[in-house]
Every structure is written in C-alpha cells, then in structure tokens.
Write a protein that holds these residues in place. Structure first.
Motif, PDB file in Angstrom:
ATOM      1  N   SER A   1       0.796  -1.230   0.000  1.00 25.19           N
ATOM      2  CA  SER A   1       0.000   0.000   0.000  1.00 25.19           C
ATOM      3  C   SER A   1       0.830   1.282   0.000  1.00 25.19           C
ATOM      4  CB  SER A   1      -0.937   0.020   1.210  1.00 25.19           C
ATOM      5  OG  SER A   1      -0.204   0.053   2.418  1.00 25.19           O
ATOM      6  N   TRP A   2       2.134   1.164  -0.179  1.00 20.83           N
ATOM      7  CA  TRP A   2       2.976   2.365  -0.194  1.00 20.83           C
ATOM      8  C   TRP A   2       3.948   2.288  -1.364  1.00 20.83           C
ATOM      9  CZ3 TRP A   2       2.192   6.493   2.994  1.00 20.83           C
ATOM     10  CH2 TRP A   2       1.322   6.281   4.066  1.00 20.83           C
ATOM     11  N   ALA A   3       3.394   2.171  -2.584  1.00 21.44           N
ATOM     12  CA  ALA A   3       4.231   1.977  -3.765  1.00 21.44           C
ATOM     13  C   ALA A   3       5.239   3.112  -3.944  1.00 21.44           C
ATOM     14  CB  ALA A   3       3.354   1.847  -5.006  1.00 21.44           C
ATOM     15  N   ARG A   4       4.845   4.348  -3.621  1.00 12.86           N
ATOM     16  CA  ARG A   4       5.750   5.477  -3.820  1.00 12.86           C
ATOM     17  C   ARG A   4       6.961   5.406  -2.900  1.00 12.86           C
ATOM     18  NH1 ARG A   4       1.327   6.952  -1.089  1.00 12.86           N
ATOM     19  NH2 ARG A   4       1.465   8.225   0.808  1.00 12.86           N
ATOM     20  N   LEU A   5       6.882   4.611  -1.834  1.00 11.87           N
ATOM     21  CA  LEU A   5       8.019   4.431  -0.931  1.00 11.87           C
ATOM     22  C   LEU A   5       8.692   3.075  -1.126  1.00 11.87           C
ATOM     23  CD1 LEU A   5       6.569   5.985   2.357  1.00 11.87           C
ATOM     24  CD2 LEU A   5       7.994   7.069   0.621  1.00 11.87           C
ATOM     25  N   GLY A   6       8.251   2.334  -2.139  1.00 13.46           N
ATOM     26  CA  GLY A   6       8.877   1.054  -2.450  1.00 13.46           C
ATOM     27  C   GLY A   6       8.082  -0.171  -2.049  1.00 13.46           C
TER      28      GLY A   6
ATOM     29  N   ASP B   1      -3.583   1.598  -2.643  1.00 13.97           N
ATOM     30  CA  ASP B   1      -2.375   2.378  -2.445  1.00 13.97           C
ATOM     31  C   ASP B   1      -2.609   3.603  -1.563  1.00 13.97           C
ATOM     32  OD1 ASP B   1       0.439   2.366  -3.043  1.00 13.97           O
ATOM     33  OD2 ASP B   1       0.117   4.218  -4.163  1.00 13.97           O
ATOM     34  N   GLU B   2      -3.876   3.877  -1.220  1.00 13.92           N
ATOM     35  CA  GLU B   2      -4.180   4.945  -0.263  1.00 13.92           C
ATOM     36  C   GLU B   2      -4.332   4.395   1.155  1.00 13.92           C
ATOM     37  OE1 GLU B   2      -7.552   7.256  -1.460  1.00 13.92           O
ATOM     38  OE2 GLU B   2      -6.864   7.440  -3.532  1.00 13.92           O
TER      39      GLU B   2
END
Length: 342
Positions: A114-119, A278-279
C-alpha cells in the motif's frame, strides 16, 4: 502499543495466535527498553499508544542506524531485490547494475502493498509465487471509505466528526473520522474498514451515549415552527456536521419519534466501498503463516525468513502494526540464529 497480551491479541483477529509467540517474547515493555537503550525516551499516551518524547521518529531511526553502523552492518540503499540467482544467492537491481549476494540465511522484510511510492508495492509476491509459495492476495486494510457527497456536504470537508460510534458487522469503533473530499478517513473508520471490505453494511451512531428511548423522549419535545434540522439541534444538541450527516443519510424521515431515534442511532452510511489500496495505511494478505515454520522460515525455502507486514495479518492503527512488526522482526532474526546454530 502498551497493552497486556491477552487484550492485544484479539485486535489481530484470526492471526492473533500466530503472532502470539513473537508478541509475548518482545512485547511493548521490551520495545520501550530497546528505545531507551538507544537514548530515545518514550512516553505512554492515554490510549496506550507509545510515542517518542521528541514526537517524531527520525531521531530514533538515526540512533538505530548509528548503532548498526557501529556493529559493522553494511547497508545498501537503492538496491531492489529481484529473486535468486541459483539456490544460495540473492539477486538485486542496483544503481551500479545487477548484483548477486551469496547467502546462507536471510530475512525478507519488504512490507505490504500500500505504499508503492516508498517502495512497498508488493512486487515481491510474484517472485515468491515463482518459487511455488502460495501468497494470499493483497487487500486494503485501515482504509478510508469512498463517499460521493452531495453538494450540501461540501462545506463540511476537512471537519472532524467526534463523539460517534461506527459498526460494520463484528467490527466496532468509538473513534473519530474526518470528512474528506473523497469520503471518510480517520482512526474510527480504519478500525471498521475490514467489515466494509468483507461486505458488511456500515452504520454510524450519532449519539452512542444515549439509548433509543432517551433520543425518542428528547424528540418528543414541542417542535413548534422549527425546521427538522433546528429541532435536532435544539432537542438533541447535535452539532452542524452531525445534522448534515443525518440529513445526508437519514431522509426521508419516519413519522414515529422512536423510528427516527433508531435511525439516528443506526444511520446507514451511504458509500462506494474502500478507497484504492495504495491509499490504505496497511494491507491484508501476503505470506500465510501456513507457509512458515515456528521461526518464520519459509518451509519451501530453508534459510529464508519473513517478517513484518509482508506476512498475512492485519490490525487496527494505534500501535498494533508497529508492535507486531518489531516482534516478528526479532522472531525472524532469532530464527536465523537457530538455523545457523542448530
């Protein structure tokens, strides 16, 4: 989360017994001692959550990394694990190109999805599936609820909704929520989002400290020429946000005071399910405990251990997530020691 084990485990629902060994061996007291040992003083809040006195995590992180550096731990940042090169070598994509690292034992702690922007995008799941390991599908947990607000609700966006109770099937919460542009967010909602995900109806009790009879008795007070909204404000002391939600989801109102009271006490929340994964704050799904031994080692990959949110468990926010991540991380690390020193 500072809480007795017996009280803590039900918050992990069906995974509680699987997490019990790690949580009992490295509980909140042990985590506090660990933080204090790094020179980072913590305190316990009124809800049992434990915070650094500095009220931010970065000093604790820096102290932890400094200790690891002093122990000779090598850190490789911006390396992305891509699987195995042969039986005993890990492969990575790195800024310098593909790299392989031989290993006898390793711990995978790559988070959920759920935190794709952080990997933490859950891409590792396909790699493990390729090794014949069953992975439970990822689903959002501690997620916001999607609501298409009517125009009259727009002016309430950003406002907190307090003093209410939420229910979705067996999941209940007295926490608050925030009216956001896209729906409902906040601890009270996150705690019951699993019920929504499982298809249960979502209800809010606008006056959880009053019984249906109490509410009905107050509604019977003379209304005069007051509008229904003003009657709710005067008779029930509802604030403008609660009145707006009552009008949003309660109309048309029944003729009976008792029926109206029941509706206000069990207001059916009109929504469109959970917001995208992802939110979400966390995810359910991942490596099932059936694929692991008692030390969190993959049965299909001897010497490979898993920890943290990549395991298939979930819990509400409020310290439970971090506590279980710490506990399973230590459990897997001790499992490595046992594996290397049978």
């Amino acid at each position: 989360k500072a809480e007795a084990l017996a009280d803590m485990l039900p918050n992990y629902t069906d995974a509680g017994q699987n997490l019990a060994p790690g949580l009992s061996d490295f509980d909140s007291t042990a985590i506090v001692d660990w933080a204090n040992g790094l020179g980072q003083v913590v305190f316990q809040g009124s809800t049992g959550r434990v915070f650094p006195t500095a009220m931010k995590a970065s000093p604790l992180l820096r102290a932890w990394l400094a200790r690891l550096d002093g122990l000779g731990v090598a850190r490789r940042t911006r390396w992305r694990w891509t699987g195995w090169d042969g039986a005993q070598a890990l492969s990575f994509d790195t800024p310098e190109g593909p790299q392989t690292v031989p290993h006898v034992a390793c711990v995978l702690a790559m988070g959920g999805a759920s935190w794709a922007r952080l990997g933490s995008d859950g891409a590792w799941a396909d790699t493990l599936r390729g090794q014949g390991i069953t992975i439970a599908p990822f689903t959002p947990a501690n997620a916001a609820i999607a609501v298409s607000w009517s125009e009259h609700m727009w002016r309430h966006r950003g406002q907190p909704l307090k003093g209410v109770a939420w229910r979705a099937g067996p999941y209940r919460s007295r926490g608050e929520a925030v009216i956001s542009q896209r729906g409902l967010e906040g601890g009270g909602i996150y705690s019951v989002s699993r019920g929504v995900r499982e298809g249960e109806a979502l209800y809010v009790d606008l006056m959880p400290d009053l019984s249906v009879d109490d509410v009905a008795a107050r509604l019977r007070k003379p209304r005069g020429k007051a509008s229904f909204s003003n009657h709710l404000r005067k008779a029930l002391k509802l604030d403008p946000l609660k009145i707006a939600l009552a009008q949003e989801w309660g109309r048309p109102w029944p003729d009976s005071d008792v029926a109206t009271a029941r509706r206000l006490k069990k207001l059916n929340v009109g929504h469109a399910g959970l917001r995208p994964m992802d939110e979400a704050i966390s995810t359910a799904g991942g490596v099932p405990f059936a694929a692991l031994d008692a030390n969190l080692m993959l049965r299909a990959k001897p010497g490979v251990f898993c920890a943290g949110e990549m395991l298939d468990w979930e819990a509400p926010t409020g310290g439970y997530l971090l506590t279980a991540c710490f506990a399973t991380g230590r459990q897997a690390g001790r499992g490595v020691i046992s594996y290397l020193n049978p």
